[in-house]
Motif scaffolding. Sequence first.
Motif, PDB file in Angstrom:
ATOM      1  N   ARG A  91       0.852  -1.199   0.000  1.00 40.97           N
ATOM      2  CA  ARG A  91       0.000   0.000   0.000  1.00 40.97           C
ATOM      3  C   ARG A  91       0.879   1.237   0.000  1.00 40.97           C
ATOM      4  N   SER A  92       0.464   2.259  -0.704  1.00 43.08           N
ATOM      5  CA  SER A  92       1.258   3.475  -0.837  1.00 43.08           C
ATOM      6  C   SER A  92       1.111   4.323   0.411  1.00 43.08           C
ATOM      7  N   VAL A  93       2.029   4.153   1.331  1.00 41.84           N
ATOM      8  CA  VAL A  93       2.017   4.886   2.584  1.00 41.84           C
ATOM      9  C   VAL A  93       2.465   6.336   2.374  1.00 41.84           C
ATOM     10  N   CYS A  94       3.405   6.552   1.468  1.00 42.22           N
ATOM     11  CA  CYS A  94       3.999   7.885   1.287  1.00 42.22           C
ATOM     12  C   CYS A  94       3.245   8.749   0.269  1.00 42.22           C
ATOM     13  N   GLY A  95       2.208   8.223  -0.339  1.00 40.23           N
ATOM     14  CA  GLY A  95       1.422   9.012  -1.274  1.00 40.23           C
ATOM     15  C   GLY A  95       1.953   9.040  -2.696  1.00 40.23           C
ATOM     16  N   MET A  96       2.931   8.201  -2.989  1.00 35.42           N
ATOM     17  CA  MET A  96       3.443   8.151  -4.361  1.00 35.42           C
ATOM     18  C   MET A  96       2.633   7.137  -5.160  1.00 35.42           C
ATOM     19  N   ALA A  97       2.725   7.251  -6.481  1.00 36.69           N
ATOM     20  CA  ALA A  97       1.982   6.369  -7.382  1.00 36.69           C
ATOM     21  C   ALA A  97       2.910   5.889  -8.489  1.00 36.69           C
ATOM     22  N   VAL A  98       2.531   4.814  -9.132  1.00 39.86           N
ATOM     23  CA  VAL A  98       3.286   4.310 -10.279  1.00 39.86           C
ATOM     24  C   VAL A  98       3.416   5.433 -11.301  1.00 39.86           C
ATOM     25  N   GLY A  99       4.608   5.625 -11.816  1.00 40.59           N
ATOM     26  CA  GLY A  99       4.883   6.690 -12.781  1.00 40.59           C
ATOM     27  C   GLY A  99       5.510   7.933 -12.168  1.00 40.59           C
ATOM     28  N   ASP A 100       5.376   8.116 -10.848  1.00 44.67           N
ATOM     29  CA  ASP A 100       6.049   9.251 -10.208  1.00 44.67           C
ATOM     30  C   ASP A 100       7.549   9.095 -10.421  1.00 44.67           C
ATOM     31  N   HIS A 101       8.242  10.211 -10.580  1.00 45.26           N
ATOM     32  CA  HIS A 101       9.661  10.120 -10.913  1.00 45.26           C
ATOM     33  C   HIS A 101      10.413  11.391 -10.530  1.00 45.26           C
ATOM     34  N   PHE A 102      11.742  11.270 -10.607  1.00 47.23           N
ATOM     35  CA  PHE A 102      12.614  12.439 -10.570  1.00 47.23           C
ATOM     36  C   PHE A 102      13.717  12.206 -11.588  1.00 47.23           C
ATOM     37  N   GLU A 103      14.368  13.288 -11.986  1.00 46.64           N
ATOM     38  CA  GLU A 103      15.481  13.206 -12.924  1.00 46.64           C
ATOM     39  C   GLU A 103      16.741  13.717 -12.240  1.00 46.64           C
ATOM     40  N   LEU A 104      17.855  13.098 -12.564  1.00 47.36           N
ATOM     41  CA  LEU A 104      19.161  13.535 -12.102  1.00 47.36           C
ATOM     42  C   LEU A 104      19.942  13.941 -13.343  1.00 47.36           C
ATOM     43  N   THR A 105      20.222  15.237 -13.477  1.00 47.14           N
ATOM     44  CA  THR A 105      20.880  15.755 -14.673  1.00 47.14           C
ATOM     45  C   THR A 105      22.134  16.534 -14.283  1.00 47.14           C
ATOM     46  N   ASN A 106      23.011  16.760 -15.269  1.00 48.45           N
ATOM     47  CA  ASN A 106      24.219  17.565 -15.041  1.00 48.45           C
ATOM     48  C   ASN A 106      24.987  17.111 -13.796  1.00 48.45           C
ATOM     49  N   SER A 107      25.076  15.838 -13.614  1.00 48.79           N
ATOM     50  CA  SER A 107      25.814  15.216 -12.517  1.00 48.79           C
ATOM     51  C   SER A 107      25.062  15.232 -11.190  1.00 48.79           C
ATOM     52  N   ALA A 108      24.497  16.367 -10.782  1.00 50.14           N
ATOM     53  CA  ALA A 108      23.941  16.451  -9.430  1.00 50.14           C
ATOM     54  C   ALA A 108      22.664  17.282  -9.312  1.00 50.14           C
ATOM     55  N   HIS A 109      21.991  17.571 -10.418  1.00 50.49           N
ATOM     56  CA  HIS A 109      20.767  18.375 -10.355  1.00 50.49           C
ATOM     57  C   HIS A 109      19.561  17.453 -10.270  1.00 50.49           C
ATOM     58  N   LEU A 110      18.888  17.461  -9.149  1.00 53.96           N
ATOM     59  CA  LEU A 110      17.696  16.646  -8.937  1.00 53.96           C
ATOM     60  C   LEU A 110      16.472  17.463  -9.324  1.00 53.96           C
ATOM     61  N   ARG A 111      15.672  16.940 -10.232  1.00 51.56           N
ATOM     62  CA  ARG A 111      14.491  17.664 -10.720  1.00 51.56           C
ATOM     63  C   ARG A 111      13.238  16.825 -10.517  1.00 51.56           C
ATOM     64  N   LEU A 112      12.225  17.460  -9.940  1.00 53.63           N
ATOM     65  CA  LEU A 112      10.917  16.838  -9.760  1.00 53.63           C
ATOM     66  C   LEU A 112       9.909  17.568 -10.637  1.00 53.63           C
ATOM     67  N   PRO A 113       8.936  16.847 -11.181  1.00 48.72           N
ATOM     68  CA  PRO A 113       7.876  17.552 -11.910  1.00 48.72           C
ATOM     69  C   PRO A 113       7.159  18.518 -10.957  1.00 48.72           C
ATOM     70  N   GLU A 114       6.748  19.647 -11.487  1.00 49.90           N
ATOM     71  CA  GLU A 114       6.083  20.652 -10.675  1.00 49.90           C
ATOM     72  C   GLU A 114       4.859  20.062  -9.962  1.00 49.90           C
ATOM     73  N   GLY A 115       4.751  20.355  -8.685  1.00 48.07           N
ATOM     74  CA  GLY A 115       3.619  19.894  -7.890  1.00 48.07           C
ATOM     75  C   GLY A 115       3.735  18.459  -7.400  1.00 48.07           C
ATOM     76  N   LYS A 116       4.829  17.793  -7.694  1.00 44.27           N
ATOM     77  CA  LYS A 116       5.015  16.396  -7.282  1.00 44.27           C
ATOM     78  C   LYS A 116       6.020  16.311  -6.150  1.00 44.27           C
ATOM     79  N   HIS A 117       6.035  15.174  -5.490  1.00 49.70           N
ATOM     80  CA  HIS A 117       7.025  14.916  -4.445  1.00 49.70           C
ATOM     81  C   HIS A 117       7.621  13.538  -4.669  1.00 49.70           C
TER      82      HIS A 117
END
Length: 109
Positions: free
Chosen positions: A24-50
């Motif tokens: 069960r999703s305790v943390c509120g995430m869902a399948v497809g949620d993601h983050f990107e790691l770019t330029n070695s160390a830049h962590l990017r989340l889609p706007e409004g997501k966690h």
Amino acid sequence: MSDSADGDMEIYDLKVTVDRIEGRSVCGMAVGDHFELTNSAHLRLPEGKHFCVYALASVLPFLAAKQRDLAEGDWLAQDSHFICPDPEERLVMKVERTCRRTMNSADLT
């Protein structure tokens, strides 16, 4: 930082995606949620997501290795799934390389 061909190292950008949740999703995430790691160390989340900090902590130690070329046969070159430590959730993440970037190591610490 540069992504031009005059850099002295190559590194991959990564995308970490929730592949499945077998509990069960305790943390509120869902399948497809993601983050990107770019330029070695830049962590990017889609706007409004966690992204759950505990899921992030479980995959974080492997990201630097996944950004680099690995020896043929290295287990980490073959495996791309990682699991959150929450036993109720059983959240499985997939790490994918999205592009290869040339960078200057002098720009990094």
